[in-house]
Design a protein around this motif. Structure first.
Motif, mmCIF file in Angstrom:
data_model
loop_
_atom_site.group_PDB
_atom_site.id
_atom_site.type_symbol
_atom_site.label_atom_id
_atom_site.label_comp_id
_atom_site.label_asym_id
_atom_site.label_seq_id
_atom_site.Cartn_x
_atom_site.Cartn_y
_atom_site.Cartn_z
ATOM 1 N N UNK A 106 0.829 -1.211 0.000
ATOM 2 C CA UNK A 106 0.000 0.000 0.000
ATOM 3 C C UNK A 106 0.864 1.262 0.000
ATOM 4 N N UNK A 107 1.961 1.263 0.763
ATOM 5 C CA UNK A 107 2.860 2.428 0.753
ATOM 6 C C UNK A 107 3.368 2.671 -0.660
ATOM 7 N N UNK A 108 3.724 1.589 -1.373
ATOM 8 C CA UNK A 108 4.251 1.742 -2.747
ATOM 9 C C UNK A 108 3.172 2.257 -3.680
ATOM 10 N N UNK A 109 1.909 2.001 -3.330
ATOM 11 C CA UNK A 109 0.806 2.557 -4.136
ATOM 12 C C UNK A 109 0.523 4.010 -3.763
ATOM 13 N N UNK A 110 1.219 4.519 -2.744
ATOM 14 C CA UNK A 110 1.050 5.916 -2.368
ATOM 15 C C UNK A 110 0.040 6.163 -1.260
ATOM 16 N N UNK A 111 -0.457 5.100 -0.642
ATOM 17 C CA UNK A 111 -1.397 5.269 0.473
ATOM 18 C C UNK A 111 -0.590 5.697 1.713
ATOM 19 N N UNK A 112 -1.019 6.743 2.426
ATOM 20 C CA UNK A 112 -0.252 7.177 3.606
ATOM 21 C C UNK A 112 -0.311 6.132 4.733
ATOM 22 N N UNK A 113 0.746 6.115 5.538
ATOM 23 C CA UNK A 113 0.836 5.158 6.640
ATOM 24 C C UNK A 113 -0.372 5.266 7.570
ATOM 25 N N UNK A 114 -0.860 6.477 7.786
ATOM 26 C CA UNK A 114 -2.006 6.659 8.694
ATOM 27 C C UNK A 114 -3.248 5.937 8.154
ATOM 28 N N UNK A 115 -3.467 6.044 6.852
ATOM 29 C CA UNK A 115 -4.616 5.385 6.228
ATOM 30 C C UNK A 115 -4.426 3.855 6.245
ATOM 31 N N UNK A 116 -3.226 3.420 5.972
ATOM 32 C CA UNK A 116 -2.922 1.981 6.003
ATOM 33 C C UNK A 116 -3.172 1.425 7.405
ATOM 34 N N UNK A 117 -2.693 2.178 8.410
ATOM 35 C CA UNK A 117 -2.848 1.733 9.792
ATOM 36 C C UNK A 117 -4.327 1.631 10.154
ATOM 37 N N UNK A 118 -5.103 2.603 9.700
ATOM 38 C CA UNK A 118 -6.550 2.579 9.971
ATOM 39 C C UNK A 118 -7.190 1.351 9.321
ATOM 40 N N UNK A 119 -6.751 1.021 8.103
ATOM 41 C CA UNK A 119 -7.322 -0.149 7.423
ATOM 42 C C UNK A 119 -6.953 -1.448 8.139
ATOM 43 N N UNK A 120 -5.696 -1.551 8.566
ATOM 44 C CA UNK A 120 -5.278 -2.772 9.262
ATOM 45 C C UNK A 120 -6.033 -2.894 10.583
ATOM 46 N N UNK A 121 -6.166 -1.768 11.276
ATOM 47 C CA UNK A 121 -6.912 -1.770 12.538
ATOM 48 C C UNK A 121 -8.331 -2.298 12.312
ATOM 49 N N UNK A 122 -8.968 -1.820 11.245
ATOM 50 C CA UNK A 122 -10.330 -2.254 10.920
ATOM 51 C C UNK A 122 -10.352 -3.760 10.661
ATOM 52 N N UNK A 123 -9.388 -4.241 9.868
ATOM 53 C CA UNK A 123 -9.336 -5.690 9.570
ATOM 54 C C UNK A 123 -9.165 -6.511 10.839
ATOM 55 N N UNK A 124 -8.424 -5.955 11.802
ATOM 56 C CA UNK A 124 -8.158 -6.707 13.035
ATOM 57 C C UNK A 124 -9.242 -6.482 14.088
ATOM 58 N N UNK A 125 -10.213 -5.628 13.767
ATOM 59 C CA UNK A 125 -11.294 -5.377 14.712
ATOM 60 C C UNK A 125 -10.894 -4.460 15.858
#
Lengths: 313, 313
Positions: A106-125
Motif C-alpha cells: 500500500x505504501x508503494x501505491x502511495x497510500x499514507x501510513x495513517x490510512x494503512x494503519x486505519x485499514x489494518x486496525x479495521x481488519x483486526x477489529x
C-alpha cells in the motif's frame, strides 16, 4: 461532549497500558498516537514495530511471551529466507509478515501510513484510533562508542548492549493528519509508560507536537516507566543514565516539564513526590506494575482520575 | 570442447523436460533460457513463475501435484493477507513467497534478474545455468472478447476460459547478458515442449534471439508440445486454434520454421512426418509423454541424438 482520550505511545509498555485504557473508557473515544521512528525495512518490507505491537495487543493476537509479534506464529518464510542466504536477525513470523507485506504494498501505491494503519486496525477489529505520529519517515539514530547506529541495529541486532552517548531523530517529520487536532481537542492526554528518550521522544520531535501539548487545554498525565531506578523492560534506565538524566520519575518528569500536569509514579518511588513536583507537575502515587488485566485497568483509571476525566463505571 | 546445451524454456513442461536433460548430460553444461513474460507483481512482490518452476523442479523441491510451487508448502502468510482484505487469487505458499521476497528486495537494490536467478539457483543447489531471457520487463498480453488481459489474469484468475484472439508482448526487452552468446556458442539448442505462443514466443520476441537462433551453427531441435491435437497441459491447443494455426506439430514447426532443424513428434502423430518436413525441419518420431523420470531422460536423449550431440552413457 464525548471525552476524547489521546495516548502517546511507544511499543510494548504502551500497548499494555492501552489494554487498561480500553477497559476504562469506550475504545472508540481513544486515539493512540504511536511512535514511527523505530520503523525499518527488512527484506524490502516496511516494518512498523510500535504500531504493530499496539494493533496486535488491542486485537488480542499479540504474542504474550514477547509482547510483540503474533501469538503462535510460524516462521516458514523466515527459515526459507535464511536458506536463500539472507540475514534474519530481525525476527519475522509468517502472520506478522503478512502485515508488513500489506503495508509495504500500500505504501508503494502511495497510500499514507495513517490510512494503512486505519485499514489494518479495521481488519483486526481494533476500535481504538491508532495513528502514526507522522506519515513521513523519521528515524531514531543512537551514537555509541562504535559510532551512529540505526535504532533496530542498536535495539535488536546488538541487543542494547552499547552505551548510548547521544540520540537524534533523522527526518524532519510533520504530524500525520489529525494528530495535532486530536491533541488540541482532547479531554485528556495520557503519556504511556514508554521509553521517554526513544519512544515518546520521537513523537515529541515531530513538528508541532510539543507545541500542541503545551497549548492544549486538556490535562496531560504521564505514567512513569521508571520504577525504583529501573525500567521494567528495555534500555530506558541505562539510556537515561548515560545521557545524563536522573534514572527516576524525576528525570522523566523533567523531560516532559514543558507540558506535563501530572506524573503517576509507583509506590516504591513515593519518597520522590516532592522532587517530581519541583519540575512543575503534580505527582500521584499508585501501584503501576501491570501484572494482569485488572492492574492495567486500575492504572488507566488512576491516570484518568488524576486528569479529572470520567471513566466508565 | 565441452558440449554446451541451450534449452529454451517455459514453465512446467520445460522443467520436466530439463529433468531428463540433466540426466543425459552434465547439468553444468546446460543453459536454460527461461521466459519472463509471465512475470507479475502480487502484493508488491515480483513473481517469476517460469523461472521458479524450473528452479524448484531442478532442485527437487517442486510440488509434484501442480508442477509449480514448493512441495508441502504452507499458506500462513496468504491466509493472513486474505484476513487483511487482500485479493489472493494467485496462490503463494510460504516457502515460495520467501523466493519472491528475496528476488524483489534484490531487484529494488538494483541487482539484475539474471544475477538474482543465479544466486537463488546456487542457494537451491541447482547446477544448470538458469538464465532469464531478459533482465528487462516483458509482459505477455492476450486479447479476449473482454479486451486485453495481463497474462496471469487470463491464465490464473480467469482459468484460461477466454478465447485468445491476439497475443502481444509489451516491453522492448533486450536479451540478458550471455543469452545471445550462449545461443551462438551452443553445441545444441533444444526447444522444450512448452506453449509455442506464450512461453517460447516471448523468448523469440526478445531482441536478437530469433536472429541468434537463425545464425547459430548449433543444430536446433524442438519437442512438440502438441500430441494428437492436444496439449498435455495448458491452453496451447485452444490458443493455436483461435489464432489460426494448425493444432499439431505441423503448426508448431511452422512457428519455428526460420530456425528449426529437427522436430521431435509423438508416435501418435507419426502420420504427420511429411507435413512437418514440408516446413523445412526434419521430423523424428518418438514416445514424448514424460510419464516418469526414465521417460524424461529417454526423450532428452532422443532430442540430443537427433541433434547429433553426445549424451553421457
Amino acid at each position: 461532549m464525548v471525552a476524547s482520550i489521546v495516548v502517546l505511545c511507544g511499543g510494548v509498555g504502551a500497548a499494555r497500558f492501552l489494554e487498561g485504557v480500553v477497559r476504562a473508557v469506550d475504545p472508540a473515544t481513544v486515539t493512540a498516537i504511536v511512535n514511527v521512528a523505530d520503523d525499518a525495512e527488512f527484506h524490502g518490507l516496511h516494518v512498523s514495530p510500535d504500531i504493530d505491537t499496539v494493533l496486535y495487543t488491542l486485537a488480542g493476537v499479540v504474542d504474550p511471551v514477547h509482547g510483540w509479534g503474533v501469538r503462535d506464529d510460524t516462521h516458514v518464510v523466515q527459515d526459507a529466507l535464511a536458506r536463500l542466504g539472507r540475514d534474519i536477525w530481525f525476527q519475522l513470523g509468517d502472520r506478522d509478515l503478512a502485515t508488513h507485506l500489506h503495508r509495504t504494498a500500500l505504501l508503494r501505491e502511495g497510500v499514507p501510513l495513517s490510512e494503512i494503519t486505519a485499514r489494518i486496525a479495521r481488519s483486526l477489529g481494533v476500535r481504538v484510533h491508532v495513528a502514526p505520529s507522522s506519515d513521513e519517515r523519521q528515524a531514531t539514530m543512537v551514537r555509541t562508542d562504535d559510532g551512529w547506529l540505526a535504532f533496530q541495529d542498536y535495539f535488536v541486532r546488538r541487543r542494547q548492549r552499547d552505551t548510548v552517548r547521544e540520540v537524534r531523530f533523522d527526518g524532519a517529520a510533520t504530524a500525520a493528519r489529525g494528530v495535532l487536532e486530536a491533541i488540541a481537542d482532547a479531554s485528556v492526554v495520557l503519556v504511556a509508560p514508554s521509553n521517554p528518550i526513544v519512544s515518546i521522544g520521537p513523537i515529541l520531535a515531530v513538528k508541532g507536537v510539543r507545541d500542541a501539548l503545551s497549548r492544549t487545554r486538556a490535562p496531560i498525565v504521564a505514567v512513569s516507566p521508571i520504577i525504583g531506578g529501573e525500567a521494567l523492560k528495555g534500555p530506558a534506565a541505562a539510556m537515561l543514565a548515560s545521557l545524563g538524566h536522573e534514572v527516576s520519575p524525576v528525570g522523566v518528569a523533567r523531560l516532559y516539564s514543558d507540558f506535563l500536569d501530572v506524573m503517576v509514579i509507583d509506590e516504591r518511588d513515593a519518597a520522590l513526590v516532592a522532587q517530581v513536583e519541583s519540575s512543575g507537575a503534580r505527582a500521584v502515587v499508585a501501584p503501576t506494575i501491570m501484572i494482569d488485566l485488572a492492574a492495567k485497568e486500575r492504572l488507566a483509571r488512576i491516570a484518568l482520575d488524576a486528569a479529572g476525566a470520567p471513566a466508565r463505571a
